[in-house]
Design a protein around this motif. Structure first.
Motif, PDB file in Angstrom:
ATOM      1  N   LEU A 155      37.626  39.793  38.964  1.00  0.00           N
ATOM      2  CA  LEU A 155      37.060  38.936  39.028  1.00  0.00           C
ATOM      3  C   LEU A 155      38.635  37.620  39.597  1.00  0.00           C
ATOM      4  O   LEU A 155      38.995  37.660  38.701  1.00  0.00           O
ATOM      5  CB  LEU A 155      36.378  38.630  37.713  1.00  0.00           C
ATOM      6  N   LEU A 157      32.341  40.786  27.938  1.00  0.00           N
ATOM      7  CA  LEU A 157      32.895  40.351  29.107  1.00  0.00           C
ATOM      8  C   LEU A 157      32.282  38.510  29.411  1.00  0.00           C
ATOM      9  O   LEU A 157      32.946  37.211  29.585  1.00  0.00           O
ATOM     10  CB  LEU A 157      32.754  40.781  30.496  1.00  0.00           C
ATOM     11  N   LEU A 206      34.948  46.163  35.906  1.00  0.00           N
ATOM     12  CA  LEU A 206      36.067  45.134  36.215  1.00  0.00           C
ATOM     13  C   LEU A 206      36.956  45.608  36.216  1.00  0.00           C
ATOM     14  O   LEU A 206      37.203  46.786  35.684  1.00  0.00           O
ATOM     15  CB  LEU A 206      36.436  43.601  34.686  1.00  0.00           C
TER      16      LEU A 206
END
Ligand SMILES: C[S@@+](CC[C@H](N)C(=O)[O-])C[C@H]1O[C@@H](n2cnc3c(N)ncnc32)[C@H](O)[C@@H]1O
Length: 404
Positions: free
Chosen positions: A6, A365, A89
């Protein structure tokens, strides 16, 4: 195709998608099966509930670390798909670190050493660190691993025994290292953080790593790396969001909710799992008994107990726990039948938890993104990715922050 890490532009969009998902399905992940004879959602989803309840403890355990693959009735597969997509991710880009001297690994437990190596191999800062700051360092194994001959190291830790043995290790290796006794939550910790420091925190718990983010940004540190742990170790009754986006969210989290991401068992061995199962089955059986004895159909928390409690006969366990919790003394009972009910409840609980477990990673997250967005507001460029395999540590998320 590799999963993405990210990067700054993605953080808010992912946070908001996770926020919507968690809010929409609160009724499924908030109630803990351990605390209820029947969960509120079971009335709405009877087919899924009875399918999960028909499975054995062994089946629950086999699915525990990968609930996403379970061929359960609707809406399980759809929720699993959404949870998985929202939690995607990728691995933080790694680098090839030169080999380190064997002396650095002496006295470091194997799994911890592998975590340290993985953490170190995924730290890529634009500016070469001059002075590492190992936050809640324990003996400072991570800091020593990172510190090269021309760099300095400061370790902050509050346990004197860990400081003493860490200090001796650093001295033996001839490192320019200082091990400081410091409660990182105390006011005087502010002075410990200076702008030339590169703070690193591997598995610092809830309030401890949050404090680092606050002090590091306030004191002008230009780069830092954190792999958080134990989000539920907070001093307040409710989670205090850090970023504007999380502050604006309707999601209110209790320490109990914050424990959800930590409920995996990947690292537990067979013996530990067996002991934990017995402890849970006996407590669940006691829960049935205490509801009957008190005449109150409500869960009653029980404290953690020394392991010798579980080598007593089951009837003595119940008698002693009743006394400990001020529950009326159990009279004559069918103890084998009650214990069997405890084990059946354990199988039910562990299977019903599979639905709740779909939300573990999304909630983790969400919490990590709250930290990332907060740092972004403080002017940092933030990247999120994994730094080790889930099997090596389920707390495998790394946050890297840099600012000019
Ligand atoms: C989970 S351990 C992590 C240690 C090390 N970073 C590692 O990965 O091995 C957390 C450490 O934080 C320390 N600690 C806990 N509360 C603290 C506080 N208020 N101030 C400073 N250190 C603290 C503990 O003594 C422990 O060494």
């Amino acid at each position: 195709m590799p999963e993405p890490i990210l990067t700054p532009g993605d953080l808010l969009a992912r946070f908001q998608a996770l926020d919507g998902f968690l809010l929409q399905h609160q009724a499924l992940w908030r109630p803990r099966p351990f605390h209820h004879l029947q969960l509120p959602w079971e009335v709405e989803l009877p087919e899924l509930a009875s399918w999960l309840r028909s499975r054995s403890l062994e089946q629950a355990e086999a699915s525990d670390n990968n609930p996403f693959a379970l061929a359960a009735p609707s809406p399980f597969p759809d929720l699993a798909h959404q949870a998985q997509t929202l939690s995607l991710l990728g691995e933080m880009p790694g680098m090839h670190s030169p080999p380190r001297t064997h002396a650095l690994s002496v006295d470091v437990p194997g799994r911890k050493l592998a975590q340290i190596q993985a953490f170190a191999n995924h730290l890529q800062f634009r500016k070469r660190p001059q002075h590492w700051l190992d936050w809640c360092s324990g003996k400072g194994h991570l800091g020593r691993w990172l510190t090269k001959a021309d760099q300095r190291l400061t370790c902050l830790e509050h346990d004197p025994a860990l400081i003493e043995s860490g200090s001796a290790m650093s001295k033996r290796l001839g490192l320019d290292a200082t091990h400081v006794q410091q409660d990182v939550l105390a006011d005087d910790c502010n002075a410990r953080l200076q702008k030339e420091h590169t703070p690193v925190a591997l598995h610092a718990c809830g309030d401890l790593h949050v404090r680092l983010l606050q002090l590091a940004s306030r004191n002008g540190c230009t780069q830092l790396a954190v792999a958080p742990c134990c989000y539920n170790r907070i001093a307040t009754l409710r989670y205090q969001p850090l970023s504007a986006a999380a502050q604006a969210s309707a999601l209110q989290l209790s320490p109990d909710d914050l424990g959800l991401p930590l409920s995996e068992t990947v690292t537990a061995g067979a013996r530990v799992r067996r002991q934990r199962n017995q402890s849970m089955a006996w407590r669940l059986a006691f829960d049935l008994l205490q509801r009957q004895l008190r005449g109150i159909d409500e869960y009653l928390p029980t404290p953690s107990l020394p392991s010798d409690w579980f080598s007593k006969p089951f009837a003595s366990f119940c008698h002693d726990l009743a006394e400990l919790r001020d529950v009326p003394t159990p009279g004559e009972q069918d103890w084998p039948a009650l214990e069997a009910q405890g084990w059946q409840r354990l199988a039910d609980v562990r299977n019903l938890e599979l639905l709740r477990n779909l939300f573990r990673r999304p909630l983790e997250l969400w919490l990590l993104l709250d930290r990332a967005l907060y740092l972004q507001e403080q002017g940092y460029n933030v990247k999120l990715g994994t730094f080790c395999d889930y099997q090596l540590s389920p707390r495998n998320l790394l946050l890297l922050a840099e600012r000019a």
